[in-house]
Structures are given as structure tokens and as C-alpha cells.
Design a protein around this motif. Structure first.
Motif, PDB file in Angstrom:
ATOM      1  N   GLN A 374       0.794  -1.220   0.000  1.00  0.00           N
ATOM      2  CA  GLN A 374       0.000   0.000   0.000  1.00  0.00           C
ATOM      3  C   GLN A 374       0.831   1.277   0.000  1.00  0.00           C
ATOM      4  OE1 GLN A 374      -3.506  -0.277  -0.111  1.00  0.00           O
ATOM      5  NE2 GLN A 374      -2.971  -2.415  -0.431  1.00  0.00           N
ATOM      6  N   GLU A 375       1.904   1.306   0.773  1.00  0.00           N
ATOM      7  CA  GLU A 375       2.700   2.518   0.923  1.00  0.00           C
ATOM      8  C   GLU A 375       4.113   2.282   0.386  1.00  0.00           C
ATOM      9  OE1 GLU A 375       2.620   3.954   4.906  1.00  0.00           O
ATOM     10  OE2 GLU A 375       0.428   4.000   5.017  1.00  0.00           O
ATOM     11  N   ASP A 581       4.320  -0.513   4.530  1.00  0.00           N
ATOM     12  CA  ASP A 581       3.134  -0.838   5.342  1.00  0.00           C
ATOM     13  C   ASP A 581       3.116  -2.307   5.735  1.00  0.00           C
ATOM     14  OD1 ASP A 581       2.774  -1.090   2.479  1.00  0.00           O
ATOM     15  OD2 ASP A 581       0.729  -1.713   2.902  1.00  0.00           O
ATOM     16  N   THR A 587      -0.657   1.559  10.182  1.00  0.00           N
ATOM     17  CA  THR A 587      -1.369   1.904   8.949  1.00  0.00           C
ATOM     18  C   THR A 587      -2.887   1.855   9.070  1.00  0.00           C
ATOM     19  OG1 THR A 587      -1.259  -0.399   8.189  1.00  0.00           O
ATOM     20  CG2 THR A 587       0.546   1.058   7.542  1.00  0.00           C
ATOM     21  N   LYS A 590      -5.222   5.195   9.089  1.00  0.00           N
ATOM     22  CA  LYS A 590      -5.430   5.828   7.782  1.00  0.00           C
ATOM     23  C   LYS A 590      -6.425   5.029   6.945  1.00  0.00           C
ATOM     24  CE  LYS A 590      -2.906   7.398   3.684  1.00  0.00           C
ATOM     25  NZ  LYS A 590      -1.558   7.511   3.055  1.00  0.00           N
TER      26      LYS A 590
END
Length: 693
Positions: A374-375, A581, A587, A590
Motif C-alpha cells: 500500500q505505501e 506498510d 497503517t 489511515k
């Protein structure tokens, strides 16, 4: 992830030096008051703390059995079954008579393990030492109401002469519990032990797991029932709300549906399968298709070994899965706020769709958004504004052809794991002048090793369900050592396989290295290795460039500057540096809509938790704890109710979608027992059973 038969452990000797386990030893808390733990923000630190898997493997080496201990010629016919029945007789007698000392003696002295998945602990636990196992078994068999029901042998036991120093009897088990009523399966591996000149078989590894809830079995026919009509609804209720719509989410949704549990998925992308469709064009899996199957639906025969699943084939299977089983999925969904109402014991999730805002009310919430995806992680770089070329993380890389169409002629690929080699091959095929920047030594495993029938290739021969039962029920450090030994044996048979690659300057680590562990990369790093499907030849044959042993530290106007003071020019830089992540505690807020407002939907009510409060109560995720169990996934969290995390790789999706679905079903039916979190000592249990005398 390997069958424990027909292999040699290259480095297993009697004189091997054993290093102690490093880092803190984690003891699971007992007597936790769940209501009290949720009343205030917990201060558990990194709970449960991660323990280095390779250190665990050193601290718990595989046993060494003398060749003189047993005559293999005797272990034929029904002799293994007879010996297994003797052990089971002693085990059952000890349980029925509440004789914890006799129970302890059933286990191999000095080294014994019990791995349980729901059957007796209704948690995911692995116990060590005969005394610890005996104490916990005595408690949990009483809790589950199975003292009158003995553990039975399921079929015939087999003698497995795995190596000259490791021979065991392997037997499948079956038993039932009454609290809750469940049909359970298991497995035991027996080792020979000397006793006054005689050989007695003792339990080395016991594994137990729930197969089904007797009053609520899976019914695959329910998968054909229509899905819910959710279009146009501003508010709706569901048993389970799943954030995410990828492989982890859809496998869980299917398992739940087969159990008669309603669920709704909220997928941020526009279509099912976009979790794959939006990745780079040349993406493919580097493992046999048989290991990647999802529950209830197989890939077509033409997509099996030796074929490697492509991005588009992965996309098509997800879309076919959702459509065939009529799974409830709302696409283009953006979570705005998530709260947990403790007084009403329900989740309230508000999310935006192209059709407007919607609100879901659910008894259970599942985060299935993936980890390490994801990140994007980008290393810190100076002078980012100087570079005039294209700089892109692999998450946003499309193809070498797309770069070429923009006039790109040269590219630096930063990284040396699976994605980096995919990108390197693709850019080379597109005619670009490609150079790989290797920052540190990289573990490389040939695809032939992975496909071997003694490794993951066993799924091609043994069948998916059978192999899952064999491989997913082993203690992590045992499984890791077995796989490491097998891959090490293969590597020692061709020690020069990567000589040309090393000569070209690539800092290669192969399976001859005693610290090399594919299990470590899969469970702790979530990557960082390369299953070689041919990409290394580009380097060893000099078809692409290589810069190794340096870190990029700054941009220049035309390229990158490195830690050794050198620089290289390139029209484009593709960062294959992974993702940040990996811990839900960092995480989840968010993902749940945190940061979008001051209250995040929680308001000022003390009995309502918002995204930040929810995230602070989660167990840490990924890596392994002191019991070798994956942290935070597929099981209950210590400080928050009815929140679950579904993730992992495809093999784990398939196996643990059932683990998680069974717990949710049991909770909805009011039969979910408390998670057994105690780590009991033999003396405490003996004292408790004797009434304190």
C-alpha cells in the motif's frame, strides 16, 4: 513449506554449534479482562513482540537420532501403526485420568511441540517442551469437553526415514470436541527414544486444528445463492464488513458465505481484480500455480506447472471468482470514517462511492487491504528537485515499452528482488539500456528448486488440500529448517550455478549459506529474495549493467549519486525498493478513515472508538512471535473485539480464510470460547488439579 521425506539436511551434524535464542522471550498474558483492556488505550508496546525466526531455528535445531536407535527393516507393514496406537493409548489414558506427569512422558524428552489452530485453544498457538505441552493440553481438553472422547488414528501411520539422523512415524489424527461441538483433525510425528535398553516412541510434533463446526458445516451449494442488492442503499447492515477486495478478501467472503454468514466487501478500485490489473504489465508469480489456488475454484489445467501465472490471468481468476460465487462487493469505495460502538458492539463504517455516501453497520470488521503493497518505500534522497528524468516507484511502473514511447533510452533499476528482476527483464526486452543497482547481497533460489516435488512442487502431486494439511500445521521453525536443508542439498549439488553471476559482480547468496532461509524472507521480510526464472542470465551474460554494494544517496540533474561518491546517468529510475506498510498498528488508522476530521466519527462519546483508538488497540502484524506464530493475522486481538486482519500470501489466504471464518461463525452463533492465552507451567497445573495440596 516442504515435505519431510526424501531429502538430506546438508548441515545437520552432531557437532553443530547451537546459538541461543536472541531477543526477548514473549510470554502470552493470562487472565486478561477483555472489557477492562478496552476501557482505556493499552500500553502494551509492540505486542506481541517479534522474535527473529532464524534465531529460533538455531535455538530449536532438528533432533538427531542415532542410526542404531532403530532397525528400519522392522518398520514395515503395520508396525508403524501399532507403535502409533501404543502412543495414542498412553496419551488418551493420561488425559482421561488427568495424569499430567504421564502426559508429559508421552512427549519426546528435550524437544517437543504442539501447534494448535482453534481445536483446543480457539487461538493460534505453538507450545514448546513436554511439560508446557502437557500442562496446556490438560487444561484445554477439559475446556473443550473432550475427556470422554479419545483421539483416534485416522488411517494407517507411516514410517519416514527422512535422513540418516532423522527417522519418525507420521500419523493422522481425528477427534471431536463438545464445547463447541467441532470435528477436529490432527497429526503427530513420533521419534524413537531409549528407555532402559528399549526403544519407545514419543511425540515430537503434535498438531491439531478444527475441520468444521458440527452444527454449522460448510455448504458449498450456498455459494451459488444470489448476492445482495446493495445498489441505491444509503445504509445497510451486514454480519461482516470487509475493507478490501483482493484475494485475501474474496477468499474470506467465500468461506463465510459457505458458512451462511453475510459479508460485504468495500474495494477502493473500480473493478474486482484491479489489485492485479493496476500492477506492471509483465508481473507474474514465481511459484507453481497449484500453490496459488483459492478455495472452491481451481485454475485451468493449461495454467498449471510449468506455466507461471501472469498478471492478466490473476485478474481474470479474481473476477471469475467474485462473479461465480455472487460475492457482495462495492467498488470505487473510499473509507471516510470507522468507529466501534462498544455499548452496542457494532462497527459503523462510512464510505464514499460514485453513487454517494454509504453507511455500513456490522458485527465484525475485517481489514483485508494487504501488507507490503500500500505505501511505497523510497529511501531518503537529497536534491530531489535536480533530476530531469522520470523517477517512479515500481507500484506506478507500467512497462519498459511505455518508457520507450516517452523517449527513454536508459534506466536504472534500484533493487534486486523479484519485482526488480521482472522490471529489469522487461526494460531490456523493450530495448532500453538497463542497469540494476544492487544495494546488498541477495538470496536467490532457482525456480527448479521451488518446483521440486519435495518443495512447493509437492502441491502438483499431492493435491492442494492434502498438502495444506501437511505443510500448514508444522511449527514455523521446524518447517523453516526442513526447507532450508532441502534447498541447501540442491545448491550443494551444483555449487557453481551462480559462479558467473558472482564473477559479474552480483553479491549473490544461495542456499549453501547456512543463514539463507526462504521462510525468513516470506514471513519476516515479505520479500527481499529472488526466485530465479531466468533474470540472472542477463547479468551473468553481460546483457545489462550492474552496480553493486552501494546505496543511492542523491539525485543529479541526469541521474543518481551513490554512497561511494560515484554517479550514473539515466533517463529514468525505477525504484523496486518495496513497501513500508507491514504493521497494521501503523497503517490501520489511515485505512479506517483517520486524518479526515477531528472526530473521525467518534465524537466525544467514551464508549465509541475512532480510527486512531482502534489502531492503537491492534496487535502488531507480520513477523513471528516467540511461539513462531504469525503476528496479528487470522486471530483475535488482545485489546479489541470483533476486529480481524486477513492477509498473507496465497497459500495463507486459502488455509487461514477458513481459520478466520470459523471464528466469526462461532461468535455469531454464540459458541466462540475465550482465546486460550495462558502459558502454563507443569507444576501450576499439577497443583491446581490436586486442589492446592
Amino acid at each position: 513449506m516442504t515435505i519431510i521425506k526424501n531429502f538430506q539436511l546438508q548441515h545437520l551434524t552432531r557437532n553443530e554449534v547451537r546459538k541461543p535464542l536472541s531477543g526477548p522471550v514473549h510470554t502470552l498474558p493470562s487472565g486478561i479482562d477483555m472489557a477492562a483492556s478496552q476501557a482505556t488505550t493499552p500500553s502494551l508496546g509492540e505486542y506481541p513482540p517479534a522474535v527473529d525466526l532464524r534465531a529460533m531455528m538455531r535455538a530449536h535445531p532438528l533432533p538427531v537420532i542415532s542410526e542404531e536407535m532403530i532397525d528400519e527393516t522392522v518398520m514395515t507393514g503395520d508396525e508403524p501403526t501399532k507403535q502409533a496406537l501404543v502412543v495414542l493409548g498412553s496419551l488418551n489414558a493420561a488425559l482421561v485420568n488427568a495424569d499430567v506427569e504421564a502426559l508429559r512422558r508421552c512427549f519426546f524428552p528435550g524437544q517437543a511441540y504442539w501447534k494448535d489452530s482453534l481445536a483446543l485453544t480457539w487461538h493460534l498457538r505453538t507450545f514448546k517442551t513436554p511439560g508446557g505441552i502437557a500442562a496446556s493440553l490438560m487444561q484445554t481438553t477439559k475446556l473443550r469437553g473432550m475427556l470422554e472422547d479419545i483421539i483416534r488414528l485416522d488411517g494407517e501411520a507411516q514410517f519416514v526415514p527422512a535422513t540418516p539422523v532423522l527417522q519418525f512415524i507420521d500419523g493422522n489424527l481425528t477427534f471431536t470436541t463438545r464445547s463447541p461441538a467441532a470435528a477436529c483433525k490432527g497429526r503427530m510425528l513420533l521419534l524413537p527414544a531409549a528407555n532402559d535398553g528399549r526403544v519407545e516412541w514419543k511425540i515430537w510434533i503434535l498438531s491439531t486444528y478444527v475441520e468444521e463446526l458440527e452444527q454449522h458445516p460448510e455448504n458449498e451449494l450456498m455459494l451459488q445463492s444470489p448476492g445482495r442488492q446493495l445498489e441505491g442503499l444509503e445504509k445497510f447492515e451486514t454480519n461482516v464488513f470487509i475493507i478490501g477486495g483482493g484475494n485475501a478478501a474474496i477468499t474470506l467472503a467465500a468461506r463465510l458465505k459457505a458458512l451462511g454468514v453475510d459479508s460485504v466487501m468495500a474495494e477502493r478500485n473500480a473493478k474486482p481484480g484491479d489489485n492485479w490489473a493496476l500492477r506492471y504489465d509483465c508481473m507474474r508469480f514465481h511459484i507453481p500455480t497449484s500453490c496459488c489456488e483459492m478455495p472452491y475454484m481451481s485454475y485451468a489445467q493449461e495454467l498449471q506447472t510449468p506455466h507461471l501465472l501472469s498478471r492478466d490471468e490473476l485478474v481474470e481468476q479474481v473476477r471469475r471468482y467474485v462473479k461465480t460465487f455472487n460475492l457482495n462487493m462495492i467498488t470505487s469505495a473510499r473509507i471516510q470514517s470507522t468507529v466501534y460502538d462498544k455499548s452496542e458492539k457494532r462497527w459503523v463504517v462510512k464510505f464514499q462511492t460514485p453513487g454517494g455516501q454509504k453507511t455500513a453497520f456490522a458485527k465484525h470488521l475485517v481489514q483485508a487491504t494487504g501488507f507490503g503493497s500500500q505505501e511505497p518505500y523510497l529511501p531518503p534522497m537529497k536534491d530531489a528537485g535536480l533530476y530531469q528524468g522520470i523517477s517512479v516507484h515500481s507500484q506506478h511502473f507500467k512497462s519498459g515499452t511505455a518508457l520507450a514511447e516517452k523517449g527513454i533510452k536508459s534506466v536504472l533499476v534500484i533493487g534486486s528482488a523479484n519485482t526488480a528482476f521482472d522490471v529489469l527483464e522487461d526494460c531490456h526486452a523493450a530495448g532500453l539500456n538497463a542497469t540494476m543497482v544492487v544495494r546488498s547481497p541477495t538470496y536467490i533460489v532457482p525456480i527448479e528448486y521451488v518446483r521440486d516435488r519435495r518443495a512447493i512442487g509437492a502441491y502438483d502431486l499431492g493435491g492442494v488440500d492434502r498438502m495444506d494439511r501437511l505443510l500448514m500445521t508444522m511449527p514455523t521453525w521446524v518447517d523453516g529448517q526442513l526447507l532450508r536443508g532441502l534447498l541447501g542439498q540442491m545448491a550443494w549439488q551444483e555449487p557453481d550455478r551462480y559462479s558467473a553471476l558472482a564473477a559479474a559482480g552480483f553479491p549473490v547468496v544461495d542456499s549453501r549459506d547456512p543463514e539463507a532461509s526462504l521462510t525468513h524472507h516470506l514471513l519476516e521480510r515479505a520479500g527481499g529474495h529472488y526466485v530465479d526464472v531466468g533474470g540472472t542470465k542477463l547479468i551473468s551474460e553481460g546483457k545489462v549493467g550492474l552496480k553493486a554494494g552501494v546505496e543511492p544517496v542523491a539525485y543529479t540533474a541526469t541521474g543518481l549519486r551513490f554512497s561511494d561518491g560515484s554517479s550514473m546517468d539515466a533517463d529514468a529510475v525505477v525504484w523496486c525498493t518495496g513497501f513500508a506498510d507491514k504493521n497494521a498498528r501503523e497503517t490501520a488508522a489511515k485505512i479506517l478513515g483517520g486524518g479526515l476530521g477531528t472526530s473521525n466519527g467518534a465524537g466525544n462519546r467514551a464508549d465509541v472508538l475512532g480510527p486512531d483508538e482502534i489502531a492503537s488497540r491492534l496487535d502488531a502484524t507480520l513477523g513471528v512471535d516467540a511461539e513462531g506464530e504469525i503476528r496479528g493475522m487470522w486471530k483475535r486481538h488482545l485489546c479489541i473485539s470483533n476486529f480481524w486482519i486477513m492477509g498473507g500470501h496465497t497459500q495463507q489466504h486459502r488455509w487461514h480464510s477458513q481459520t478466520l471464518a470459523l471464528q466469526i461463525k462461532a461468535e455469531l452463533e454464540g459458541i466462540l470460547p475465550p482465546a486460550y492465552r495462558e502459558t502454563s507451567e507443569l507444576g501450576k497445573v499439577r497443583n491446581r488439579l490436586s486442589g492446592g495440596n
